[in-house]
Motif scaffolding. Sequence first.
Motif, PDB file in Angstrom:
ATOM      1  N   VAL A  15     -26.686  13.124  11.552  1.00  0.00           N
ATOM      2  CA  VAL A  15     -25.881  13.392  13.208  1.00  0.00           C
ATOM      3  C   VAL A  15     -27.547  14.467  14.126  1.00  0.00           C
ATOM      4  O   VAL A  15     -26.873  14.862  14.016  1.00  0.00           O
ATOM      5  N   GLU A  16     -27.738  14.334  14.791  1.00  0.00           N
ATOM      6  CA  GLU A  16     -28.531  15.456  15.042  1.00  0.00           C
ATOM      7  C   GLU A  16     -28.009  14.595  16.941  1.00  0.00           C
ATOM      8  O   GLU A  16     -28.310  14.409  17.874  1.00  0.00           O
ATOM      9  N   PRO A  17     -27.369  16.074  17.020  1.00  0.00           N
ATOM     10  CA  PRO A  17     -26.365  16.446  18.667  1.00  0.00           C
ATOM     11  C   PRO A  17     -27.943  16.313  19.647  1.00  0.00           C
ATOM     12  O   PRO A  17     -29.047  16.734  19.694  1.00  0.00           O
ATOM     13  N   GLY A  18     -26.979  15.160  20.676  1.00  0.00           N
ATOM     14  CA  GLY A  18     -28.696  16.075  22.134  1.00  0.00           C
ATOM     15  C   GLY A  18     -28.479  17.349  22.152  1.00  0.00           C
ATOM     16  O   GLY A  18     -27.774  17.642  22.809  1.00  0.00           O
ATOM     17  N   PRO A  19     -29.405  17.037  23.280  1.00  0.00           N
ATOM     18  CA  PRO A  19     -29.863  17.947  24.808  1.00  0.00           C
ATOM     19  C   PRO A  19     -28.014  18.816  25.660  1.00  0.00           C
ATOM     20  O   PRO A  19     -28.505  19.810  26.747  1.00  0.00           O
ATOM     21  N   ILE A  20     -27.285  17.238  25.281  1.00  0.00           N
ATOM     22  CA  ILE A  20     -26.279  17.306  26.829  1.00  0.00           C
ATOM     23  C   ILE A  20     -24.745  18.784  26.021  1.00  0.00           C
ATOM     24  O   ILE A  20     -24.692  19.015  26.673  1.00  0.00           O
ATOM     25  N   LEU A  21     -24.957  19.443  24.825  1.00  0.00           N
ATOM     26  CA  LEU A  21     -23.933  19.670  23.899  1.00  0.00           C
ATOM     27  C   LEU A  21     -24.896  21.829  24.144  1.00  0.00           C
ATOM     28  O   LEU A  21     -25.301  21.846  23.636  1.00  0.00           O
ATOM     29  N   ALA A  22     -24.408  21.831  25.502  1.00  0.00           N
ATOM     30  CA  ALA A  22     -25.201  23.283  25.743  1.00  0.00           C
ATOM     31  C   ALA A  22     -24.157  23.461  27.216  1.00  0.00           C
ATOM     32  O   ALA A  22     -23.146  22.886  27.367  1.00  0.00           O
ATOM     33  N   ASN A  23     -23.632  24.820  27.269  1.00  0.00           N
ATOM     34  CA  ASN A  23     -23.240  25.336  27.897  1.00  0.00           C
ATOM     35  C   ASN A  23     -23.340  25.063  29.608  1.00  0.00           C
ATOM     36  O   ASN A  23     -22.766  24.749  30.759  1.00  0.00           O
ATOM     37  N   VAL A  24     -25.106  25.626  30.418  1.00  0.00           N
ATOM     38  CA  VAL A  24     -25.101  24.761  31.705  1.00  0.00           C
ATOM     39  C   VAL A  24     -26.450  24.198  31.378  1.00  0.00           C
ATOM     40  O   VAL A  24     -27.512  24.162  30.260  1.00  0.00           O
ATOM     41  N   VAL A  25     -26.088  22.682  31.924  1.00  0.00           N
ATOM     42  CA  VAL A  25     -27.288  21.454  31.041  1.00  0.00           C
ATOM     43  C   VAL A  25     -27.621  21.666  32.725  1.00  0.00           C
ATOM     44  O   VAL A  25     -27.450  21.336  33.864  1.00  0.00           O
ATOM     45  N   LEU A  26     -29.086  21.310  33.369  1.00  0.00           N
ATOM     46  CA  LEU A  26     -30.412  21.333  34.177  1.00  0.00           C
ATOM     47  C   LEU A  26     -30.425  19.472  34.307  1.00  0.00           C
ATOM     48  O   LEU A  26     -30.666  19.112  33.813  1.00  0.00           O
ATOM     49  N   VAL A  27     -29.878  18.808  34.311  1.00  0.00           N
ATOM     50  CA  VAL A  27     -30.851  16.901  34.289  1.00  0.00           C
ATOM     51  C   VAL A  27     -31.145  17.171  35.585  1.00  0.00           C
ATOM     52  O   VAL A  27     -31.060  17.111  37.231  1.00  0.00           O
ATOM     53  N   ASP A  28     -32.296  17.207  35.746  1.00  0.00           N
ATOM     54  CA  ASP A  28     -33.810  17.251  36.698  1.00  0.00           C
ATOM     55  C   ASP A  28     -33.723  15.557  37.241  1.00  0.00           C
ATOM     56  O   ASP A  28     -34.022  14.921  36.111  1.00  0.00           O
ATOM     57  N   GLU A  29     -34.053  15.684  38.455  1.00  0.00           N
ATOM     58  CA  GLU A  29     -33.982  14.208  38.936  1.00  0.00           C
ATOM     59  C   GLU A  29     -33.470  13.317  38.274  1.00  0.00           C
ATOM     60  O   GLU A  29     -33.803  12.593  37.933  1.00  0.00           O
TER      61      GLU A  29
ATOM     62  N   MET B 100     -17.490  19.217  23.734  1.00  0.00           N
ATOM     63  CA  MET B 100     -18.575  20.174  24.498  1.00  0.00           C
ATOM     64  C   MET B 100     -18.265  21.356  25.049  1.00  0.00           C
ATOM     65  O   MET B 100     -17.108  22.347  24.719  1.00  0.00           O
ATOM     66  N   PRO B 101     -19.070  22.202  24.794  1.00  0.00           N
ATOM     67  CA  PRO B 101     -19.266  23.976  24.012  1.00  0.00           C
ATOM     68  C   PRO B 101     -17.835  24.012  24.889  1.00  0.00           C
ATOM     69  O   PRO B 101     -18.612  23.520  26.337  1.00  0.00           O
ATOM     70  N   LYS B 102     -17.302  25.138  25.405  1.00  0.00           N
ATOM     71  CA  LYS B 102     -17.085  26.150  26.715  1.00  0.00           C
ATOM     72  C   LYS B 102     -17.176  27.167  26.994  1.00  0.00           C
ATOM     73  O   LYS B 102     -17.454  27.888  26.248  1.00  0.00           O
ATOM     74  N   PRO B 103     -18.112  27.772  28.176  1.00  0.00           N
ATOM     75  CA  PRO B 103     -17.717  26.321  29.394  1.00  0.00           C
ATOM     76  C   PRO B 103     -18.770  25.118  29.364  1.00  0.00           C
ATOM     77  O   PRO B 103     -20.045  25.021  28.569  1.00  0.00           O
ATOM     78  N   PHE B 104     -18.232  24.669  30.558  1.00  0.00           N
ATOM     79  CA  PHE B 104     -19.707  23.086  30.247  1.00  0.00           C
ATOM     80  C   PHE B 104     -19.715  23.340  31.876  1.00  0.00           C
ATOM     81  O   PHE B 104     -19.279  22.493  32.429  1.00  0.00           O
ATOM     82  N   LEU B 105     -20.671  23.595  32.006  1.00  0.00           N
ATOM     83  CA  LEU B 105     -21.259  22.968  33.305  1.00  0.00           C
ATOM     84  C   LEU B 105     -22.770  22.451  33.442  1.00  0.00           C
ATOM     85  O   LEU B 105     -23.304  22.178  33.398  1.00  0.00           O
ATOM     86  N   VAL B 106     -22.694  21.292  34.367  1.00  0.00           N
ATOM     87  CA  VAL B 106     -23.805  20.331  34.284  1.00  0.00           C
ATOM     88  C   VAL B 106     -23.929  20.165  36.045  1.00  0.00           C
ATOM     89  O   VAL B 106     -23.087  19.797  36.678  1.00  0.00           O
TER      90      VAL B 106
END
Length: 422
Positions: A95-109, A139-145
């Motif tokens: 299993v290769e986790p995706g980029p969503i597994l991060a403390n701060v995730v920027l979802v552009d557009e 998800m890691p803590k803290p987790f901000l999208v």
Amino acid sequence: MSIDLSTTRLAQVRHELGRVIVGQDRVVDRLLVAVLADGHVLLEGAPGLGKTMLLATLARILGGTFNRIQFTPDLIPSDIVGTRIFRPSSESFTVEPGPILANVVLVDEINRAPARVQSALLEAMAERQVTVGGRTFPMPKPFLVVATQNPVESEGVYPLAEAQRDRFLMRIPVDYPTPAEERAIVARMADEPPEAARLLDPDDVVELQRTVRRVSIDEPTIDYAIRLVLATRDPAAHGLSTQVGLLDYGASPRASLGLVRSARAMALLRGRQQAVAQDVYDVAYDILNARLALSYRATAEGFTIDDVLVELLSTVPAPSPVTWGPPLRAAQAPAAVSPTPPPSTSPAGVGWQTNPAAPPSSAGDATQRYMAAAARTDAAQPAAPVAAPPQPMQPRVAVVGASPAPTPTPPIVLPGDPPAAR
């Protein structure tokens, strides 16, 4: 972590952000409130305003990981949450986790991707975990999208549904910098761009979030937050008869929870141990503007969500009584009219007015219980003015085709309306 130490840490974070980011103080404060309240943010503004730099700098200061995901129409859910990969060397899948597994995730557009990709993202935001190949990854803590969307473009986009927008704690408009700020940006970027230092660890941020829960908030302030939400569902019962029929539906209880949590976070950010009505007022626009939907009639007559929120925040009274000093009370005759208030020493933007009438409410409405107590005043004493919340400022987001000032238009009468409407 104590309140004083938390306030000092947050002041250091804001100062470090100011070394890299020019201006955008309002956006920075709301982002920090979202981090402390453990919520997610929807940024709305034109491209090139430094949103990616702001999020990357914030993640570096907080000591967490940062990932940026560019949403496109051909994106699939596994590109976000992860996928299974076959390893020929071991003849097995990993299993290769995706980029969503991060403390701060920027979802552009975020409105560029189809609905199934948006749903996969929002599920990770709500459940705080993803499942890939039978394995669950917390998800890691803290987790901000932080998701961004362009309010101008409308071609080739998939607008977020109302239920999806409700998952975000705030929708923050990002404005263009002032001429002075833009000059400072050019001067600062002419040389080597500054880099922020790491001030906190993820564990420190989690401890700050726990400190927010220890910030006290009294019952009248909670009632004020609830009344703001109730006014979006039943405007006529809260003195907003002009807004009847402008909204398809009101805000959900998630808005009330967000107002209270964000008010506590704002109080901690301002160095106070108790949240007041001013804190609720300051975050109300950002929390409510993404949770309301205009009716067809309101859209046809040219109303906007800003028009509704400006009137709502200006009408619903805040529980912030201000008493006069003894010299002023002694100099005033009992039969005189309300005195002219002295120059305001309250925060900028706070006005003065006489006691406003409590909005109509049904018998047994718990959110009005303290208003009845405030109405029982001594007849011999003059009515004490209360501090009304500051008049809200509409976000200066330039929208193509929007007129500089709204002009009144005659109401549109649709087929089937009663004769009185004609």
